[in-house]
Design a protein around this motif. Sequence first.
Motif, mmCIF file in Angstrom:
data_model
loop_
_atom_site.group_PDB
_atom_site.id
_atom_site.type_symbol
_atom_site.label_atom_id
_atom_site.label_comp_id
_atom_site.label_asym_id
_atom_site.label_seq_id
_atom_site.Cartn_x
_atom_site.Cartn_y
_atom_site.Cartn_z
ATOM 1 N N PRO A 141 0.807 -1.226 0.000
ATOM 2 C CA PRO A 141 0.000 0.000 0.000
ATOM 3 C C PRO A 141 0.837 1.273 0.000
ATOM 4 O O PRO A 141 1.989 1.284 0.435
ATOM 5 N N GLY A 142 0.230 2.340 -0.526
ATOM 6 C CA GLY A 142 0.857 3.654 -0.476
ATOM 7 C C GLY A 142 1.869 3.928 -1.567
ATOM 8 O O GLY A 142 2.630 4.894 -1.481
ATOM 9 N N ILE A 143 1.882 3.098 -2.615
ATOM 10 C CA ILE A 143 2.839 3.286 -3.704
ATOM 11 C C ILE A 143 2.077 3.453 -5.012
ATOM 12 O O ILE A 143 1.369 2.544 -5.452
ATOM 13 N N GLY A 144 2.199 4.618 -5.640
ATOM 14 C CA GLY A 144 1.569 4.879 -6.922
ATOM 15 C C GLY A 144 0.065 4.624 -6.880
ATOM 16 O O GLY A 144 -0.608 4.875 -5.879
ATOM 17 N N ASP A 145 -0.461 4.086 -7.977
ATOM 18 C CA ASP A 145 -1.886 3.751 -8.067
ATOM 19 C C ASP A 145 -2.135 2.288 -7.745
ATOM 20 O O ASP A 145 -3.269 1.808 -7.830
ATOM 21 N N GLY A 146 -1.090 1.584 -7.409
ATOM 22 C CA GLY A 146 -1.214 0.179 -7.055
ATOM 23 C C GLY A 146 0.155 -0.476 -7.066
ATOM 24 O O GLY A 146 1.006 -0.140 -7.887
ATOM 25 N N ALA A 147 0.374 -1.379 -6.130
ATOM 26 C CA ALA A 147 1.660 -2.093 -6.077
ATOM 27 C C ALA A 147 1.455 -3.385 -5.302
ATOM 28 O O ALA A 147 0.649 -3.448 -4.371
ATOM 29 N N TYR A 148 2.184 -4.423 -5.696
ATOM 30 C CA TYR A 148 2.135 -5.675 -4.968
ATOM 31 C C TYR A 148 3.431 -6.446 -5.131
ATOM 32 O O TYR A 148 4.141 -6.332 -6.128
ATOM 33 N N PHE A 149 3.742 -7.202 -4.086
ATOM 34 C CA PHE A 149 4.906 -8.076 -4.098
ATOM 35 C C PHE A 149 4.533 -9.417 -4.702
ATOM 36 O O PHE A 149 3.400 -9.884 -4.571
ATOM 37 N N TYR A 150 5.509 -10.049 -5.324
ATOM 38 C CA TYR A 150 5.415 -11.457 -5.703
ATOM 39 C C TYR A 150 6.557 -12.139 -4.968
ATOM 40 O O TYR A 150 7.721 -11.966 -5.319
ATOM 41 N N GLY A 151 6.242 -12.844 -3.913
ATOM 42 C CA GLY A 151 7.274 -13.404 -3.061
ATOM 43 C C GLY A 151 7.957 -12.291 -2.274
ATOM 44 O O GLY A 151 7.363 -11.254 -1.988
ATOM 45 N N SER A 152 9.209 -12.521 -1.942
ATOM 46 C CA SER A 152 9.946 -11.546 -1.137
ATOM 47 C C SER A 152 10.847 -10.635 -1.950
ATOM 48 O O SER A 152 11.363 -9.657 -1.420
ATOM 49 N N ASP A 153 11.032 -10.951 -3.236
ATOM 50 C CA ASP A 153 12.075 -10.223 -3.968
ATOM 51 C C ASP A 153 11.600 -9.514 -5.231
ATOM 52 O O ASP A 153 12.400 -8.918 -5.939
ATOM 53 N N ALA A 195 10.108 6.043 -4.522
ATOM 54 C CA ALA A 195 10.909 7.043 -5.250
ATOM 55 C C ALA A 195 10.632 6.952 -6.744
ATOM 56 O O ALA A 195 10.515 7.971 -7.434
ATOM 57 N N GLY A 196 10.521 5.731 -7.269
ATOM 58 C CA GLY A 196 10.249 5.558 -8.698
ATOM 59 C C GLY A 196 8.855 6.035 -9.075
ATOM 60 O O GLY A 196 8.663 6.683 -10.111
ATOM 61 N N ALA A 197 7.865 5.727 -8.227
ATOM 62 C CA ALA A 197 6.495 6.136 -8.502
ATOM 63 C C ALA A 197 6.370 7.658 -8.536
ATOM 64 O O ALA A 197 5.610 8.209 -9.340
ATOM 65 N N SER A 198 7.120 8.339 -7.677
ATOM 66 C CA SER A 198 7.052 9.815 -7.657
ATOM 67 C C SER A 198 7.561 10.419 -8.954
ATOM 68 O O SER A 198 7.175 11.530 -9.329
ATOM 69 N N LYS A 199 8.393 9.677 -9.669
ATOM 70 C CA LYS A 199 8.921 10.182 -10.944
ATOM 71 C C LYS A 199 7.916 10.006 -12.090
ATOM 72 O O LYS A 199 8.053 10.632 -13.136
ATOM 73 N N LEU A 200 6.949 9.141 -11.898
ATOM 74 C CA LEU A 200 5.967 8.862 -12.947
ATOM 75 C C LEU A 200 4.673 9.619 -12.754
ATOM 76 O O LEU A 200 3.776 9.536 -13.591
ATOM 77 N N THR A 201 4.535 10.375 -11.656
ATOM 78 C CA THR A 201 3.298 11.121 -11.416
ATOM 79 C C THR A 201 3.299 12.433 -12.174
ATOM 80 O O THR A 201 4.326 12.938 -12.580
#
Length: 201
Positions: A141-153, A195-201
């Motif tokens: 949560p709290g990253i861009g318009d959506g974000a999710y992990f797949y596993g730990s890495d 940090a990456g998401a802030s560059k795409l807004t």
Amino acid sequence: MMREEARRTQVLISFVVLLISAGCSGSKAGKPASGDTSASESSAPAATSTATVPQACTLFTRSELEPFVGWKLDEGNPRDAQPGAFNCDFKTPAYSRQELPNPPLPKSVGFSSLTVNTHTADPKAFEDFRKTLGASAHDAPGIGDGAYFYGSDMLYVRVGNRGFSLRIYTDRDTDELSDADKALVRDVMMKIAKAGASKLT
């Protein structure tokens, strides 16, 4: 370990192909993705082929990433990617690994490299793919318009109709890390992603 590596690589390729094909389809918002007749109509905007996607090696610079991971990195190395996507690998120097003071990823993690992939991101396809990962996916949560992990890495991020993914590589499968080290990897990835998401807004 090699089997898990191949599986995650195949998942990443499938994900990027899905998002790019959805983004380039030119379909109107609300139309199900090709072959998906069960999906209900949605008012979410569809990605278009005119989305400006930054090259992966320019989304982040080496000097930006080093403080996040706490290790010296080589300059980003562009790698082959699906058409419409970009891939960049930031590795620790081959001759020796140099840690910065108080690295966020300690030696116990065995950090070796970070891969960044940029691509278009159709909102519906992004969420549909998350569902296909089932219990292996965890919301970030709290990253861009959506974000999710797949596993730990691996971490997938969408901002509008553009997206990127991050993957941290270690000397061994990250599933073999201690719970404390897994938590550190996730924390570092989320900070990089924000940090990456802030560059795409």
